[in-house]
Design a protein around this motif. Sequence first.
Motif, mmCIF file in Angstrom:
data_model
loop_
_atom_site.group_PDB
_atom_site.id
_atom_site.type_symbol
_atom_site.label_atom_id
_atom_site.label_comp_id
_atom_site.label_asym_id
_atom_site.label_seq_id
_atom_site.Cartn_x
_atom_site.Cartn_y
_atom_site.Cartn_z
ATOM 1 N N TYR A 1 -25.803 76.148 42.590
ATOM 2 C CA TYR A 1 -25.445 77.415 42.722
ATOM 3 C C TYR A 1 -25.489 78.073 43.869
ATOM 4 O O TYR A 1 -24.930 79.320 43.937
ATOM 5 C CB TYR A 1 -26.008 78.005 41.425
ATOM 6 C CG TYR A 1 -25.770 77.549 40.175
ATOM 7 C CD1 TYR A 1 -24.689 76.538 39.896
ATOM 8 C CD2 TYR A 1 -26.765 77.913 38.996
ATOM 9 C CE1 TYR A 1 -24.336 76.194 38.579
ATOM 10 C CE2 TYR A 1 -26.311 77.457 37.822
ATOM 11 C CZ TYR A 1 -25.406 76.681 37.634
ATOM 12 O OH TYR A 1 -24.790 76.083 36.136
ATOM 13 N N CYS A 2 -26.292 77.665 44.747
ATOM 14 C CA CYS A 2 -26.550 78.465 45.989
ATOM 15 C C CYS A 2 -26.702 77.283 47.113
ATOM 16 O O CYS A 2 -27.451 76.214 47.003
ATOM 17 C CB CYS A 2 -27.891 79.192 46.168
ATOM 18 S SG CYS A 2 -27.860 80.450 44.935
ATOM 19 N N ASN A 62 -20.470 83.625 35.121
ATOM 20 C CA ASN A 62 -19.838 82.258 35.430
ATOM 21 C C ASN A 62 -18.774 82.243 36.550
ATOM 22 O O ASN A 62 -18.511 81.162 37.158
ATOM 23 C CB ASN A 62 -18.833 81.816 34.413
ATOM 24 C CG ASN A 62 -19.767 81.271 33.012
ATOM 25 O OD1 ASN A 62 -20.381 80.371 33.144
ATOM 26 N ND2 ASN A 62 -19.842 82.293 32.037
ATOM 27 N N CYS A 63 -18.670 83.326 37.172
ATOM 28 C CA CYS A 63 -17.525 83.363 38.236
ATOM 29 C C CYS A 63 -18.044 83.140 39.656
ATOM 30 O O CYS A 63 -19.346 82.909 40.062
ATOM 31 C CB CYS A 63 -17.115 85.017 38.452
ATOM 32 S SG CYS A 63 -18.494 86.029 39.140
ATOM 33 N N SER A 64 -17.039 82.631 40.518
ATOM 34 C CA SER A 64 -17.358 82.165 42.048
ATOM 35 C C SER A 64 -16.802 83.062 42.701
ATOM 36 O O SER A 64 -15.468 83.651 42.369
ATOM 37 C CB SER A 64 -17.027 80.688 42.147
ATOM 38 O OG SER A 64 -17.904 80.009 41.075
ATOM 39 N N GLY A 116 -13.388 84.522 40.876
ATOM 40 C CA GLY A 116 -12.601 83.845 40.005
ATOM 41 C C GLY A 116 -13.683 83.188 38.955
ATOM 42 O O GLY A 116 -14.493 82.708 39.337
ATOM 43 N N LEU A 117 -12.757 83.083 37.867
ATOM 44 C CA LEU A 117 -13.399 82.255 36.844
ATOM 45 C C LEU A 117 -12.978 80.930 36.633
ATOM 46 O O LEU A 117 -11.591 80.794 36.273
ATOM 47 C CB LEU A 117 -13.508 83.090 35.447
ATOM 48 C CG LEU A 117 -14.037 82.499 34.134
ATOM 49 C CD1 LEU A 117 -15.497 82.335 34.464
ATOM 50 C CD2 LEU A 117 -13.834 83.298 33.148
ATOM 51 N N TYR A 118 -13.658 79.742 36.890
ATOM 52 C CA TYR A 118 -13.367 78.502 36.907
ATOM 53 C C TYR A 118 -13.986 77.706 35.388
ATOM 54 O O TYR A 118 -15.168 77.399 35.693
ATOM 55 C CB TYR A 118 -13.673 77.969 37.938
ATOM 56 C CG TYR A 118 -13.109 78.420 39.416
ATOM 57 C CD1 TYR A 118 -11.933 77.665 39.861
ATOM 58 C CD2 TYR A 118 -13.443 79.656 40.024
ATOM 59 C CE1 TYR A 118 -11.241 78.071 41.061
ATOM 60 C CE2 TYR A 118 -12.992 80.045 41.087
ATOM 61 C CZ TYR A 118 -11.860 79.337 41.709
ATOM 62 O OH TYR A 118 -11.397 79.881 42.760
ATOM 63 N N PRO A 119 -13.384 77.793 34.506
ATOM 64 C CA PRO A 119 -14.000 77.343 33.146
ATOM 65 C C PRO A 119 -14.665 76.173 33.330
ATOM 66 O O PRO A 119 -15.939 75.697 32.744
ATOM 67 C CB PRO A 119 -13.011 77.470 32.150
ATOM 68 C CG PRO A 119 -11.762 78.446 32.667
ATOM 69 C CD PRO A 119 -11.997 78.072 34.170
#
Length: 234
Positions: free
Chosen positions: A188-189, A131-133, A141-144
């Motif tokens: 996602y890309c 899930n991270c970006s 970072g993890l943005y829930p």
Amino acid sequence: METFGITDRTKIYGAEVRPVPGIGFGMFATKNLEVGDIVMIEYPVIEIGHAGSIAELCDRYFSLPPAELRTVDALHCDPTKLEDAIANPQHQDNVYRWVHKKQRAGEFLPETDTHQVAWLLLRLWALFWTNCSATPNNKSGLYPAFSRANHSCRPNVTWPIEMMDGEAKLTMTATREIRAGQEIFVTYCSSMRTLPLKERRSKLMNWGFTCRCELCTSEEEKLAHGGRSLRPRR
């Protein structure tokens, strides 16, 4: 009330996260959104270096408030990434070393089921990398709430991440009109729309699914009828 990923680190405007049968979750507009409208602002609940260790991730995770712990635990974990984490001897050694260190410090009781804790932490590792970006300060970072938004090769929002007062701020902004009730899609890309169907789907397998967005479905139908590869229109 279940918020499905919305934490104190999230400000969401005119949208909500809700379950989607057969998929999991998605983000939907609760009012008509115009081009340029801000849909959401979010800061990461966990942030580690790109080469961050399992120990670093575990330390960040266990420092979270209970509500954020539950939010993180509820995120999707790619089964393939979990299998890879469990099969990696180095990951296993690092997890057990971290647990034993905490036991010696008295942070875990001696009778704690070490194997169960180790499995949960390996799942955390796989969940984070599902899930991270990437952030501009060379971290991940993890943005829930953002993680609940589904992919499309023709997204209707952008989501740049910029440093603001020392934090990696994600701002989701509408790039097309989105009517109330319509789903909000991210990509996602960033290069997806310029790639042929086969290449797009190959890249997206890293997230564990075969893309069936509007663009991919349309091109698939054209290929089935035309018998040749078509590049998406720009």
